[in-house]
Design an enzyme around this catalytic site. Structure first.
Site, PDB file in Angstrom:
ATOM      1  N   GLY A  35       0.794  -1.227   0.000  1.00  0.00           N
ATOM      2  CA  GLY A  35       0.000   0.000   0.000  1.00  0.00           C
ATOM      3  C   GLY A  35       0.825   1.275   0.000  1.00  0.00           C
ATOM      4  N   TYR A  36       0.162   2.395   0.282  1.00  0.00           N
ATOM      5  CA  TYR A  36       0.736   3.737   0.173  1.00  0.00           C
ATOM      6  C   TYR A  36       1.274   3.893  -1.256  1.00  0.00           C
ATOM      7  CZ  TYR A  36       2.192   8.104   2.281  1.00  0.00           C
ATOM      8  OH  TYR A  36       2.301   9.434   2.619  1.00  0.00           O
ATOM      9  N   LEU A  37       0.359   3.692  -2.184  1.00  0.00           N
ATOM     10  CA  LEU A  37       0.732   3.464  -3.583  1.00  0.00           C
ATOM     11  C   LEU A  37       1.287   4.714  -4.261  1.00  0.00           C
ATOM     12  CD1 LEU A  37      -2.300   1.254  -4.629  1.00  0.00           C
ATOM     13  CD2 LEU A  37      -0.059   0.529  -3.748  1.00  0.00           C
ATOM     14  N   HIS A  38       2.285   4.488  -5.119  1.00  0.00           N
ATOM     15  CA  HIS A  38       2.873   5.557  -5.927  1.00  0.00           C
ATOM     16  C   HIS A  38       2.949   5.071  -7.375  1.00  0.00           C
ATOM     17  CE1 HIS A  38       6.432   3.067  -5.636  1.00  0.00           C
ATOM     18  NE2 HIS A  38       6.445   3.196  -4.315  1.00  0.00           N
ATOM     19  N   GLY A  40       5.318   3.907  -9.056  1.00  0.00           N
ATOM     20  CA  GLY A  40       6.037   2.638  -9.245  1.00  0.00           C
ATOM     21  C   GLY A  40       5.056   1.472  -9.165  1.00  0.00           C
ATOM     22  N   HIS A  41       4.223   1.464  -8.121  1.00  0.00           N
ATOM     23  CA  HIS A  41       3.200   0.416  -8.004  1.00  0.00           C
ATOM     24  C   HIS A  41       2.262   0.446  -9.213  1.00  0.00           C
ATOM     25  CE1 HIS A  41       3.901   1.278  -3.538  1.00  0.00           C
ATOM     26  NE2 HIS A  41       4.148  -0.025  -3.609  1.00  0.00           N
ATOM     27  N   GLY A 151       8.455  -5.361  -8.942  1.00  0.00           N
ATOM     28  CA  GLY A 151       9.377  -4.324  -9.385  1.00  0.00           C
ATOM     29  C   GLY A 151      10.829  -4.747  -9.230  1.00  0.00           C
ATOM     30  N   GLN A 157      14.270  -9.383  -3.826  1.00  0.00           N
ATOM     31  CA  GLN A 157      12.924  -9.949  -3.621  1.00  0.00           C
ATOM     32  C   GLN A 157      12.425 -10.616  -4.906  1.00  0.00           C
ATOM     33  OE1 GLN A 157       9.614  -7.889  -1.482  1.00  0.00           O
ATOM     34  NE2 GLN A 157       8.958  -7.320  -3.527  1.00  0.00           N
ATOM     35  N   MET A 188      11.302   5.568  -6.712  1.00  0.00           N
ATOM     36  CA  MET A 188      10.082   5.786  -5.919  1.00  0.00           C
ATOM     37  C   MET A 188       9.950   4.698  -4.872  1.00  0.00           C
ATOM     38  SD  MET A 188       7.212   7.056  -8.544  1.00  0.00           S
ATOM     39  CE  MET A 188       7.497   8.533  -9.513  1.00  0.00           C
TER      40      MET A 188
HETATM   41  P1  AMP Z   1       5.824  -2.615  -1.707  1.00  0.00           P
HETATM   42  O1  AMP Z   1       4.485  -1.983  -1.546  1.00  0.00           O
HETATM   43  O2  AMP Z   1       6.965  -1.722  -1.362  1.00  0.00           O
HETATM   44  O3  AMP Z   1       5.902  -3.985  -1.080  1.00  0.00           O
HETATM   45  O4  AMP Z   1       5.997  -2.873  -3.273  1.00  0.00           O
HETATM   46  C1  AMP Z   1       5.053  -3.620  -3.998  1.00  0.00           C
HETATM   47  C2  AMP Z   1       5.602  -3.883  -5.383  1.00  0.00           C
HETATM   48  O5  AMP Z   1       5.867  -2.646  -6.046  1.00  0.00           O
HETATM   49  C3  AMP Z   1       6.930  -4.659  -5.355  1.00  0.00           C
HETATM   50  O6  AMP Z   1       6.949  -5.598  -6.412  1.00  0.00           O
HETATM   51  C4  AMP Z   1       7.940  -3.569  -5.570  1.00  0.00           C
HETATM   52  O7  AMP Z   1       9.146  -4.020  -6.159  1.00  0.00           O
HETATM   53  C5  AMP Z   1       7.193  -2.659  -6.531  1.00  0.00           C
HETATM   54  N1  AMP Z   1       7.771  -1.312  -6.519  1.00  0.00           N
HETATM   55  C6  AMP Z   1       8.012  -0.542  -5.433  1.00  0.00           C
HETATM   56  N2  AMP Z   1       8.631   0.599  -5.803  1.00  0.00           N
HETATM   57  C7  AMP Z   1       8.762   0.541  -7.154  1.00  0.00           C
HETATM   58  C8  AMP Z   1       9.324   1.418  -8.134  1.00  0.00           C
HETATM   59  N3  AMP Z   1       9.882   2.583  -7.804  1.00  0.00           N
HETATM   60  N4  AMP Z   1       9.294   1.033  -9.429  1.00  0.00           N
HETATM   61  C9  AMP Z   1       8.746  -0.161  -9.779  1.00  0.00           C
HETATM   62  N5  AMP Z   1       8.202  -1.030  -8.902  1.00  0.00           N
HETATM   63  C10 AMP Z   1       8.211  -0.692  -7.609  1.00  0.00           C
END
Ligand code: AMP
Length: 291
Positions: A35-38, A40-41, A151, A157, A188
């Site tokens: 969550g706290y989506l940007h 990148g997500h 990502g 991971q 991001m």
């Molecule tokens: P998280 O919410 O941080 O667990 O991330 C969820 C998914 O979004 C994971 O597969 C991350 O690798 C991907 N992700 C996070 N930040 C980015 C980014 N800047 N660019 C691309 N994918 C991202």
């Protein structure tokens, strides 16, 4: 159609939805997040949208991947904002399970990768990848996705999940997607919200260090120490920056390289004040900002 998103909180209901999709022979694309989506997500969501009949996004801050002194209790959350962004992105299901639904008090089964999870982030976060692999397998068993999108920002991971899927014959295709960056190059991350304005400026040292590595690679520098020294010195030039690790590794095994020739990953974790940020860059491909 935008505006027809369902929000599911029950594991049983999610499994029923997933089974129905399979009975209709529909491909499901899945994006697990905390969550706290940007943006990148959302880049993963858009890719999933373009390659599948239906898209499921999960939002779950997974307690088993946080260590005892890490930021689980303060991890940023924005359920309403996340829901609005995902609805606008045209997904089919937002899956928001309760921690109690996913982990019973007697939970005792974990997925552990013997080698890959010990390198890099695994050194300072020894149980992190066990938590990640376990929650991702659990979510795969619930969502039954055809394709799952991760990502490259979280490179280790991504490799852990690819190897878990290979080793346990999981029937899901794991798709790695490029890192999305801010205008100045900072990857991001939900954790960027912890940075003060001054720390935010200092945080550019991660991307700068990776660009230093890229330039050395382009100049065919074979000595890993030349890269590591130059990268470290750029990071340490910022007053609040402290490297957890800076490494040059093989992109699949994540083992340290003794010589840099054609295929390397520059990868790092750096604390900016109390905030731990990670970033990486493959040195095998032509220069591109979106890596
Ligand atoms: P998280 O919410 O941080 O667990 O991330 C969820 C998914 O979004 C994971 O597969 C991350 O690798 C991907 N992700 C996070 N930040 C980015 C980014 N800047 N660019 C691309 N994918 C991202």
């Amino acid at each position: 159609m935008v505006g027809s998103m369902d929000t599911i909180t029950s594991v049983r209901e999610m499994i029923e939805w997933s089974r129905f999709q399979i009975s209709c022979r529909k491909d499901t694309g899945f994006v697990p997040t905390m969550g706290y989506l940007h943006d990148g997500h959302l880049s993963l969501v858009n890719r999933a949208r373009s390659e599948n009949d239906s898209v499921v996004v999960s939002v779950f801050v997974n307690p088993t991947q946080f260590g005892p002194n890490e930021d689980l209790s303060v991890y940023p959350r924005d359920p309403d904002g996340d829901s609005a962004k995902l609805e606008a992105a045209g997904i089919d299901v937002l899956f928001v399970p309760e921690a109690g639904e996913l982990y019973s008090p007697s939970h005792e089964t974990f997925v552990e990768l013997e080698r890959l999870s010990r390198h890099l982030c695994g050194k300072s976060r020894p149980l992190h990848f066990r938590g990640v692999a376990t929650i991702v397998l659990k979510l795969f068993n619930i969502v039954l996705p055809t394709n799952a999108y991760f990502g490259s920002k979280d490179y280790q991971q991504l490799q852990v999940i690819k190897n878990m899927v290979r080793d346990l014959n999981v029937n899901t295709m794991v798709i790695g997607c490029p890192t999305i960056r801010e205008h100045d190059g900072l990857a991001m991350s939900s954790r960027n919200s912890y940075l003060s304005p001054d720390q935010r400026k200092q945080a550019i040292c991660l991307y700068d260090a990776l660009m230093i590595a890229r330039r050395l690679f382009a100049a065919r520098e074979p000595d890993p120490n030349a890269y590591l020294q130059a990268m470290k010195s750029r990071v340490l030039s910022e007053p609040d920056a402290l490297p957890d690790y800076i490494s040059l590794v093989h992109p699949e095994t994540l083992e340290n390289l003794t010589t840099v020739n054609y295929n390397a990953l520059a990868v790092m974790a750096v604390r900016i004040g109390k905030t731990r940020l990670i970033d990486n860059m493959l040195l095998a491909e032509p220069a591109s900002r979106n890596q």
